[in-house]
Enzyme design. Structure first.
Site, mmCIF file in Angstrom:
data_model
loop_
_atom_site.group_PDB
_atom_site.id
_atom_site.type_symbol
_atom_site.label_atom_id
_atom_site.label_comp_id
_atom_site.label_asym_id
_atom_site.label_seq_id
_atom_site.Cartn_x
_atom_site.Cartn_y
_atom_site.Cartn_z
ATOM 1 N N ASN A 171 0.871 -1.166 0.000
ATOM 2 C CA ASN A 171 0.000 0.000 0.000
ATOM 3 C C ASN A 171 0.915 1.225 0.000
ATOM 4 O O ASN A 171 1.514 1.537 1.019
ATOM 5 C CB ASN A 171 -0.897 -0.014 1.244
ATOM 6 N N TRP A 172 0.999 1.858 -1.149
ATOM 7 C CA TRP A 172 1.926 2.981 -1.274
ATOM 8 C C TRP A 172 1.410 4.265 -0.634
ATOM 9 O O TRP A 172 2.130 5.256 -0.580
ATOM 10 C CB TRP A 172 2.242 3.234 -2.755
ATOM 11 N N LYS A 173 0.126 4.260 -0.223
ATOM 12 C CA LYS A 173 -0.457 5.472 0.371
ATOM 13 C C LYS A 173 -0.212 6.658 -0.570
ATOM 14 O O LYS A 173 -0.273 6.492 -1.789
ATOM 15 C CB LYS A 173 0.103 5.675 1.784
ATOM 16 N N HIS A 212 -9.476 1.333 4.703
ATOM 17 C CA HIS A 212 -8.213 1.485 5.438
ATOM 18 C C HIS A 212 -8.420 2.415 6.636
ATOM 19 O O HIS A 212 -9.205 3.357 6.564
ATOM 20 C CB HIS A 212 -7.136 2.045 4.505
ATOM 21 N N GLU A 221 -6.741 4.763 7.746
ATOM 22 C CA GLU A 221 -6.502 6.190 7.476
ATOM 23 C C GLU A 221 -7.724 6.825 6.831
ATOM 24 O O GLU A 221 -8.012 8.006 7.040
ATOM 25 C CB GLU A 221 -5.237 6.347 6.612
ATOM 26 N N GLU A 240 -5.471 -4.816 10.388
ATOM 27 C CA GLU A 240 -4.439 -3.805 10.599
ATOM 28 C C GLU A 240 -4.690 -3.081 11.917
ATOM 29 O O GLU A 240 -5.484 -2.128 11.964
ATOM 30 C CB GLU A 240 -4.445 -2.788 9.454
ATOM 31 N N GLY A 288 2.637 2.323 10.713
ATOM 32 C CA GLY A 288 3.584 3.428 10.588
ATOM 33 C C GLY A 288 4.307 3.772 11.868
ATOM 34 O O GLY A 288 4.968 4.800 11.965
ATOM 35 N N SER A 324 3.490 -2.144 10.202
ATOM 36 C CA SER A 324 4.937 -2.240 10.423
ATOM 37 C C SER A 324 5.525 -3.588 10.002
ATOM 38 O O SER A 324 6.464 -4.084 10.633
ATOM 39 C CB SER A 324 5.293 -1.920 11.888
ATOM 40 N N GLY A 377 2.870 -1.108 4.188
ATOM 41 C CA GLY A 377 2.952 0.309 3.852
ATOM 42 C C GLY A 377 4.381 0.714 3.533
ATOM 43 O O GLY A 377 4.900 0.452 2.445
ATOM 44 N N GLY A 378 5.041 1.342 4.488
ATOM 45 C CA GLY A 378 6.365 1.927 4.279
ATOM 46 C C GLY A 378 7.366 0.999 3.615
ATOM 47 O O GLY A 378 8.113 1.409 2.718
HETATM 48 P P1 13P Z 1 3.107 0.394 7.578
HETATM 49 O O1 13P Z 1 3.579 -0.892 6.980
HETATM 50 O O2 13P Z 1 3.845 1.596 7.068
HETATM 51 O O3 13P Z 1 3.016 0.331 9.070
HETATM 52 O O4 13P Z 1 1.602 0.620 7.046
HETATM 53 C C1 13P Z 1 0.696 -0.427 7.149
HETATM 54 C C2 13P Z 1 -0.511 -0.101 6.372
HETATM 55 O O5 13P Z 1 -1.261 0.790 6.714
HETATM 56 C C3 13P Z 1 -0.764 -0.876 5.152
HETATM 57 O O6 13P Z 1 -2.038 -0.631 4.650
#
Ligand code: 13P
Length: 249
Positions: A9-11, A95, A97, A167, A173, A213, A234-235
């Site tokens: 997930n590149w956000k 998600h 967020e 999640e 994050g 994470s 994510g990251g």
């Molecule tokens: P991180 O891997 O950066 O913690 O993000 C997880 C996430 O929200 C994937 O959708």
């Protein structure tokens, strides 16, 4: 046997040029990966570059959100048929967020999930508790509420075509990954709700991804849990070596 999915997930990161550069490095690193489906969910403007770069590879592309209408006067929105038309196979729905910053509710999660299925996309439906909810012992209540409101309204046929991502919001994050045991407990609870609502076979077939994470150095421990069917990353999905390290755990 459930086939794992490793989804990035590149956000709100990367331009189209950076997208092309990512796949140039990433695709050779995962060319041998047969054990898992691999997907990248990119910002809308990067999707054409991502689809073009992954043509002929096994890597699937997805969006990070969609509107529930097929089309209409909804300024700034993108629909399921649009994502499908550009070559997407997946879309993230609900998600945390989006729940936290953009007013997403269990009700709109269900509407978006049905819209994704109608468009022929595989929705990756996200659930997860806040830190305060975990600390007050309400994790399973929260997951049950999110399941009942956001997922249980699907028909059995629709349910069979979704993927669930657990999640925990406190792990997103933050570098604070859930221990494999904590994640597996939540996955077991979720699979229990699936079984109660859709029966044992449907529950056993459901893929439940863990997100929060995930890194190359903790994915192996997570995947050692039979309950965990992959990662939503994510990251660590932004850098080719790092995401390839997760795919090839
Ligand atoms: P991180 O891997 O950066 O913690 O993000 C997880 C996430 O929200 C994937 O959708």
């Amino acid at each position: 046997m459930r086939k794992p999915i490793m989804a990035g997930n590149w956000k709100m990161f990367k331009t189209p040029v950076e997208t092309t550069a990512f796949f140039e490095k990433f695709l050779p690193l995962v060319a041998e990966a047969q054990h898992a489906e691999v997907a990248i969910c990119a910002p809308f403007i990067d999707l054409p570059a991502a689809v073009a770069a992954t043509q002929g590879s096994k890597v699937g592309i997805g969006g990070q959100n969609l509107h529930w209408a097929k089309d209409g006067a909804f300024t700034g929105e993108i629909s399921g048929p649009m994502l499908r038309a550009i070559g997407c196979q997946y879309v993230i729905v609900g998600h945390s967020e989006r729940r936290q910053f953009f007013g997403e509710t269990d009700e709109t999660v269900l509407k978006r999930t049905i819209a994704a299925l109608d468009a022929g996309l595989t929705p990756i439906v996200c659930v997860g508790e806040l830190l305060a909810e975990r600390e007050s012992g309400r994790t399973n209540d929260v997951l049950k509420t999110q399941f009942d409101g956001g997922i249980a309204g699907l028909t059995p046929e629709q349910f069979a075509r979704i993927v669930i991502a657990y999640e925990p919001v406190w792990a997103i994050g933050t570098g604070k990954v859930a221990t494999p045991e904590i994640a597996a407990d939540a996955h077991r609870a979720l699979r229990g709700y699936c079984e109660a609502h859709y029966g044992r076979d449907a529950a056993q077939a459901m893929r439940i991804l863990y997100g929060g994470s995930v890194k190359p150095d903790n994915i192996k421990g997570l995947m050692a849990q039979p309950e965990i069917d992959g990662g939503l990353v994510g990251g660590a999905s932004l850098e080719p070596n790092s995401f390839a390290g997760i795919v090839n755990f």
